[in-house]
Design a protein around this motif. Sequence first.
Motif, PDB file in Angstrom:
ATOM      1  N   LEU A 183     -71.973-109.476  14.047  1.00 34.93           N
ATOM      2  CA  LEU A 183     -71.846-108.465  12.987  1.00 34.93           C
ATOM      3  C   LEU A 183     -72.300-107.087  13.455  1.00 34.93           C
ATOM      4  N   GLU A 184     -73.361-107.050  14.257  1.00 37.05           N
ATOM      5  CA  GLU A 184     -73.823-105.754  14.774  1.00 37.05           C
ATOM      6  C   GLU A 184     -72.722-105.074  15.587  1.00 37.05           C
ATOM      7  N   ASN A 185     -71.969-105.872  16.323  1.00 37.29           N
ATOM      8  CA  ASN A 185     -70.878-105.316  17.125  1.00 37.29           C
ATOM      9  C   ASN A 185     -69.657-104.956  16.284  1.00 37.29           C
ATOM     10  N   LEU A 186     -69.431-105.678  15.185  1.00 42.27           N
ATOM     11  CA  LEU A 186     -68.254-105.431  14.340  1.00 42.27           C
ATOM     12  C   LEU A 186     -68.414-104.219  13.418  1.00 42.27           C
ATOM     13  N   LEU A 187     -69.615-104.003  12.919  1.00 43.39           N
ATOM     14  CA  LEU A 187     -69.823-102.925  11.955  1.00 43.39           C
ATOM     15  C   LEU A 187     -69.792-101.568  12.640  1.00 43.39           C
ATOM     16  N   PRO A 188     -69.030-100.639  12.095  1.00 44.39           N
ATOM     17  CA  PRO A 188     -68.950 -99.310  12.719  1.00 44.39           C
ATOM     18  C   PRO A 188     -70.261 -98.536  12.544  1.00 44.39           C
ATOM     19  N   GLU A 189     -70.559 -97.704  13.502  1.00 42.51           N
ATOM     20  CA  GLU A 189     -71.771 -96.884  13.442  1.00 42.51           C
ATOM     21  C   GLU A 189     -71.747 -95.937  12.240  1.00 42.51           C
ATOM     22  N   GLU A 190     -70.535 -95.540  11.825  1.00 42.83           N
ATOM     23  CA  GLU A 190     -70.444 -94.588  10.714  1.00 42.83           C
ATOM     24  C   GLU A 190     -70.584 -95.227   9.335  1.00 42.83           C
ATOM     25  N   ILE A 191     -70.956 -96.492   9.273  1.00 41.55           N
ATOM     26  CA  ILE A 191     -71.071 -97.171   7.977  1.00 41.55           C
ATOM     27  C   ILE A 191     -72.071 -96.470   7.056  1.00 41.55           C
ATOM     28  N   ASP A 192     -73.113 -95.881   7.625  1.00 47.19           N
ATOM     29  CA  ASP A 192     -74.098 -95.185   6.801  1.00 47.19           C
ATOM     30  C   ASP A 192     -73.496 -93.944   6.141  1.00 47.19           C
ATOM     31  N   GLU A 193     -72.617 -93.248   6.852  1.00 48.62           N
ATOM     32  CA  GLU A 193     -71.920 -92.096   6.270  1.00 48.62           C
ATOM     33  C   GLU A 193     -71.040 -92.554   5.114  1.00 48.62           C
ATOM     34  N   THR A 194     -70.359 -93.670   5.291  1.00 46.48           N
ATOM     35  CA  THR A 194     -69.517 -94.227   4.233  1.00 46.48           C
ATOM     36  C   THR A 194     -70.354 -94.576   3.010  1.00 46.48           C
ATOM     37  N   LEU A 195     -71.511 -95.175   3.236  1.00 50.71           N
ATOM     38  CA  LEU A 195     -72.402 -95.519   2.118  1.00 50.71           C
ATOM     39  C   LEU A 195     -72.856 -94.263   1.367  1.00 50.71           C
ATOM     40  N   ALA A 196     -73.190 -93.219   2.098  1.00 52.76           N
ATOM     41  CA  ALA A 196     -73.616 -91.970   1.462  1.00 52.76           C
ATOM     42  C   ALA A 196     -72.492 -91.368   0.619  1.00 52.76           C
ATOM     43  N   LEU A 197     -71.278 -91.394   1.150  1.00 46.91           N
ATOM     44  CA  LEU A 197     -70.133 -90.874   0.402  1.00 46.91           C
ATOM     45  C   LEU A 197     -69.873 -91.696  -0.861  1.00 46.91           C
ATOM     46  N   MET A 198     -69.965 -93.018  -0.736  1.00 46.01           N
ATOM     47  CA  MET A 198     -69.749 -93.883  -1.897  1.00 46.01           C
ATOM     48  C   MET A 198     -70.825 -93.675  -2.956  1.00 46.01           C
ATOM     49  N   SER A 199     -72.043 -93.462  -2.530  1.00 49.86           N
ATOM     50  CA  SER A 199     -73.130 -93.208  -3.474  1.00 49.86           C
ATOM     51  C   SER A 199     -72.874 -91.917  -4.250  1.00 49.86           C
ATOM     52  N   SER A 200     -72.451 -90.894  -3.536  1.00 52.24           N
ATOM     53  CA  SER A 200     -72.138 -89.613  -4.169  1.00 52.24           C
ATOM     54  C   SER A 200     -70.970 -89.772  -5.144  1.00 52.24           C
ATOM     55  N   TYR A 201     -69.936 -90.468  -4.707  1.00 55.74           N
ATOM     56  CA  TYR A 201     -68.759 -90.711  -5.545  1.00 55.74           C
ATOM     57  C   TYR A 201     -69.145 -91.493  -6.804  1.00 55.74           C
ATOM     58  N   ARG A 202     -69.958 -92.502  -6.639  1.00 57.19           N
ATOM     59  CA  ARG A 202     -70.400 -93.337  -7.767  1.00 57.19           C
ATOM     60  C   ARG A 202     -71.130 -92.506  -8.819  1.00 57.19           C
ATOM     61  N   LYS A 203     -71.952 -91.567  -8.366  1.00 58.88           N
ATOM     62  CA  LYS A 203     -72.713 -90.725  -9.299  1.00 58.88           C
ATOM     63  C   LYS A 203     -71.806 -89.800 -10.111  1.00 58.88           C
ATOM     64  N   GLN A 204     -70.621 -89.484  -9.565  1.00 53.72           N
ATOM     65  CA  GLN A 204     -69.692 -88.590 -10.248  1.00 53.72           C
ATOM     66  C   GLN A 204     -68.823 -89.297 -11.284  1.00 53.72           C
ATOM     67  N   LEU A 205     -68.750 -90.611 -11.195  1.00 53.27           N
ATOM     68  CA  LEU A 205     -67.876 -91.364 -12.091  1.00 53.27           C
ATOM     69  C   LEU A 205     -68.376 -91.342 -13.528  1.00 53.27           C
ATOM     70  N   LYS A 206     -67.440 -91.286 -14.449  1.00 46.95           N
ATOM     71  CA  LYS A 206     -67.751 -91.313 -15.880  1.00 46.95           C
ATOM     72  C   LYS A 206     -67.287 -92.650 -16.443  1.00 46.95           C
ATOM     73  N   GLY A 207     -67.817 -93.010 -17.577  1.00 48.36           N
ATOM     74  CA  GLY A 207     -67.393 -94.238 -18.234  1.00 48.36           C
ATOM     75  C   GLY A 207     -68.454 -95.314 -18.194  1.00 48.36           C
ATOM     76  N   ASP A 208     -68.088 -96.467 -18.745  1.00 45.50           N
ATOM     77  CA  ASP A 208     -69.042 -97.574 -18.783  1.00 45.50           C
ATOM     78  C   ASP A 208     -69.093 -98.279 -17.426  1.00 45.50           C
ATOM     79  N   LEU A 209     -69.999 -99.222 -17.295  1.00 44.24           N
ATOM     80  CA  LEU A 209     -70.209 -99.917 -16.032  1.00 44.24           C
ATOM     81  C   LEU A 209     -68.944-100.630 -15.560  1.00 44.24           C
ATOM     82  N   LYS A 210     -68.244-101.277 -16.481  1.00 43.64           N
ATOM     83  CA  LYS A 210     -67.032-102.014 -16.113  1.00 43.64           C
ATOM     84  C   LYS A 210     -65.980-101.070 -15.526  1.00 43.64           C
ATOM     85  N   ALA A 211     -65.791 -99.932 -16.145  1.00 45.32           N
ATOM     86  CA  ALA A 211     -64.805 -98.958 -15.659  1.00 45.32           C
ATOM     87  C   ALA A 211     -65.204 -98.424 -14.279  1.00 45.32           C
ATOM     88  N   LYS A 212     -66.485 -98.161 -14.095  1.00 41.95           N
ATOM     89  CA  LYS A 212     -66.963 -97.669 -12.799  1.00 41.95           C
ATOM     90  C   LYS A 212     -66.737 -98.709 -11.703  1.00 41.95           C
TER      91      LYS A 212
END
Length: 189
Positions: A147-176
Amino acid sequence: MNHLFPIYLKLDQLKTLVVGGGPVGLEKLQALITNSPNAVIKVVAKDVCIALLEFIDGKKNIQLEVREFVEEDLWDKQIVILATNNPTFNDYVRELTAENNILLNVADKPALCDFYLGSVVQKGDLKIGISTNGKSPTIAKRIKELLENLLPEEIDETLALMSSYRKQLKGDLKAKIEVLNAHTESLIR
């Protein structure tokens, strides 16, 4: 079938006791600190290897007491890890921890354990625990390497972007969740 329930503990908010100061005790201590650098840990051992002394040097969150274990060492502890090779002692501590609702791990004795220390893959904020239900730490180690070899080094950047995107979403939990699932679907293809 593996019936273990995976959880991630905030070891900086819990008190852990490690009994044993040899190479196995060091290995357990390294696993704890590698995954939770601010873990509050007390180590009790009558014999301590030099490598353990070197490892804990300067770590104020690790307290070492060079002496025999006493029952009072369990006071205010939530987690105990035994790194001893003494079956009678291990059984004794198993009884004490069970009576006091303290989680116990006994090195290389799955039958005495409440939990196991699995292999861990970490890339930035992504952490993946691997369990073989105590059957083969070697297989867990090999899967970790894969798994260490399969996971890209940029995965942390992806997580940061997803966290930011998640905070911008509106609606209830199911919709998010639906929006996030659709957005990340391409990650597994």
